[in-house]
Design a protein around this motif. Structure first.
Motif, short mmCIF file in Angstrom:
data_model
loop_
_atom_site.label_atom_id
_atom_site.label_comp_id
_atom_site.label_asym_id
_atom_site.label_seq_id
_atom_site.Cartn_x
_atom_site.Cartn_y
_atom_site.Cartn_z
N GLU A 109 15.46 -7.58 5.42
CA GLU A 109 14.79 -7.35 5.23
C GLU A 109 15.50 -5.81 4.03
N LYS A 110 16.56 -5.98 3.74
CA LYS A 110 16.10 -4.88 2.34
C LYS A 110 15.49 -5.46 1.21
N LEU A 111 15.30 -6.83 1.60
CA LEU A 111 14.09 -7.39 0.56
C LEU A 111 12.70 -6.60 0.95
N LYS A 112 12.46 -6.33 2.02
CA LYS A 112 11.24 -6.34 2.23
C LYS A 112 11.03 -4.65 2.51
N ALA A 113 12.09 -3.61 2.58
CA ALA A 113 11.73 -2.21 2.97
C ALA A 113 11.65 -1.95 1.21
N GLU A 114 12.44 -2.18 -0.20
CA GLU A 114 11.83 -2.12 -1.18
C GLU A 114 11.21 -3.14 -1.36
N PHE A 115 9.85 -3.67 -0.89
CA PHE A 115 8.91 -4.23 -1.80
C PHE A 115 7.39 -3.53 -1.12
N GLU A 116 8.00 -2.60 0.04
CA GLU A 116 7.09 -2.00 1.17
C GLU A 116 6.90 -0.69 0.70
N ARG A 117 7.55 0.03 -0.35
CA ARG A 117 6.95 1.03 -1.15
C ARG A 117 6.46 1.19 -2.43
N LYS A 118 6.92 -0.32 -3.12
CA LYS A 118 5.57 -1.16 -3.51
C LYS A 118 4.51 -1.02 -3.53
N LYS A 119 3.94 -1.94 -2.60
CA LYS A 119 3.12 -1.92 -1.68
C LYS A 119 2.35 -0.54 -1.09
N ASN A 120 3.12 -0.06 -0.53
CA ASN A 120 2.20 2.09 -0.17
C ASN A 120 1.91 2.49 -2.09
N GLU A 121 3.07 1.93 -3.06
CA GLU A 121 2.05 2.95 -3.85
C GLU A 121 1.39 2.30 -4.75
N LEU A 122 1.06 0.97 -4.67
CA LEU A 122 -0.04 0.38 -5.15
C LEU A 122 -1.67 0.31 -3.76
N GLU A 123 -0.94 -0.01 -2.69
CA GLU A 123 -1.92 0.67 -2.08
C GLU A 123 -3.50 2.53 -2.60
N ALA A 124 -1.65 2.98 -2.48
CA ALA A 124 -2.72 4.83 -2.98
C ALA A 124 -2.97 4.48 -4.30
N GLU A 125 -2.66 3.57 -5.56
CA GLU A 125 -3.22 3.81 -6.46
C GLU A 125 -4.23 2.47 -6.41
N GLY A 126 -4.95 1.77 -5.59
CA GLY A 126 -5.63 1.07 -5.23
C GLY A 126 -7.11 2.15 -4.26
N LYS A 127 -6.45 3.21 -3.13
CA LYS A 127 -7.35 3.42 -3.14
C LYS A 127 -7.93 5.14 -3.76
N ARG A 128 -6.85 5.27 -4.77
CA ARG A 128 -7.40 6.69 -6.41
C ARG A 128 -9.27 5.73 -6.97
N LEU A 129 -8.08 4.01 -7.48
CA LEU A 129 -9.34 3.92 -8.31
C LEU A 129 -10.84 3.43 -7.34
N TYR A 130 -10.61 3.23 -6.48
CA TYR A 130 -12.03 3.22 -5.50
C TYR A 130 -12.76 4.38 -5.56
N ASP A 131 -11.84 5.12 -4.99
CA ASP A 131 -12.48 6.75 -5.31
C ASP A 131 -13.15 7.29 -6.16
N ASP A 132 -12.57 6.92 -7.46
CA ASP A 132 -12.71 7.28 -8.70
C ASP A 132 -13.85 7.00 -8.78
N SER A 133 -14.63 5.19 -8.28
CA SER A 133 -15.33 4.28 -8.89
C SER A 133 -16.79 4.97 -7.48
N GLU A 134 -16.08 5.32 -6.72
CA GLU A 134 -17.49 5.68 -5.80
C GLU A 134 -17.75 6.88 -6.57
N LYS A 135 -17.27 7.72 -6.66
CA LYS A 135 -16.96 9.41 -7.32
C LYS A 135 -18.27 8.60 -8.90
N PHE A 136 -18.08 7.83 -9.77
CA PHE A 136 -18.71 7.50 -10.20
C PHE A 136 -20.19 6.85 -10.43
#
Length: 172
Positions: free
Chosen positions: A49-76
């Motif tokens: 559970e501790k490992l899952k929680a630690e990597f859940e945060r990293k997963k959320n950060e990556l998802e947010a970065e991926g969304k920003r990249l997608y949004d910027d790509s669509e805007k472009f």
């Protein structure tokens, strides 16, 4: 087929002869279901559970970065025709570089998670091995069968190992 029957007959006779000797009558056997140990142990569950929680945060950060990249790509894509060729080229390179970096971060996160899971499993296995060795000495066991098809509760040490793995238990 006849050879197989002969071999099995010889093996049955040999095992019957061995089991009838007085030395084999004193054989102390135990069994353990390791999968159940890893599923039931509160300590191992807590580590997972501790490992899952630690990597859940990293997963959320990556998802947010991926969304920003997608949004910027669509805007472009929408603004591409309105940009000068120099600006268009610059933004294309920027998006391509960000995409490569994003994919590298994703791979690195997956490799980190897999490595940590392997390490956690290895550490847990080492603790289980120590407890099994303690039980071998305490109960003077001659043989432990791992993951048997069937075993009576009298020889099953799974619950005892889980109990010793519990929080506050000393597995030295």
């Amino acid at each position: 087929m006849q050879n197989l029957t002969r071999i099995l007959s010889v093996m049955a006779l040999a095992s019957g002869a061995l089991l009838s000797t007085p030395a084999m009558a004193e054989l102390k056997i135990a069994s353990i279901r390791l999968g159940e140990v890893f599923q039931q142990s509160p300590t191992i569950k807590a580590g997972g559970e501790k490992l899952k929680a630690e990597f859940e945060r990293k997963k959320n950060e990556l998802e947010a970065e991926g969304k920003r990249l997608y949004d910027d790509s669509e805007k472009f894509k929408k603004e591409r025709d309105l940009l000068s060729s120099a600006d268009r080229s610059k933004r294309e390179k920027d998006l391509a570089n960000r995409n490569v970096e994003f994919q590298q971060k994703q791979r690195q996160a997956q490799e980190d998670l897999a490595g940590r899971e392997r390490q956690m499993f290895t550490d847990a296995q080492a603790k289980v091995d120590v407890i099994i060795q303690q039980l071998v000495k305490e109960k003077q066991l001659d043989l432990i069968v791992r993951d048997p098809v069937w075993a009576t509760p009298a020889v099953d040490i799974t619950d005892e190992v889980v109990k010793r793995l519990g929080p506050g238990a000393a597995a030295k």
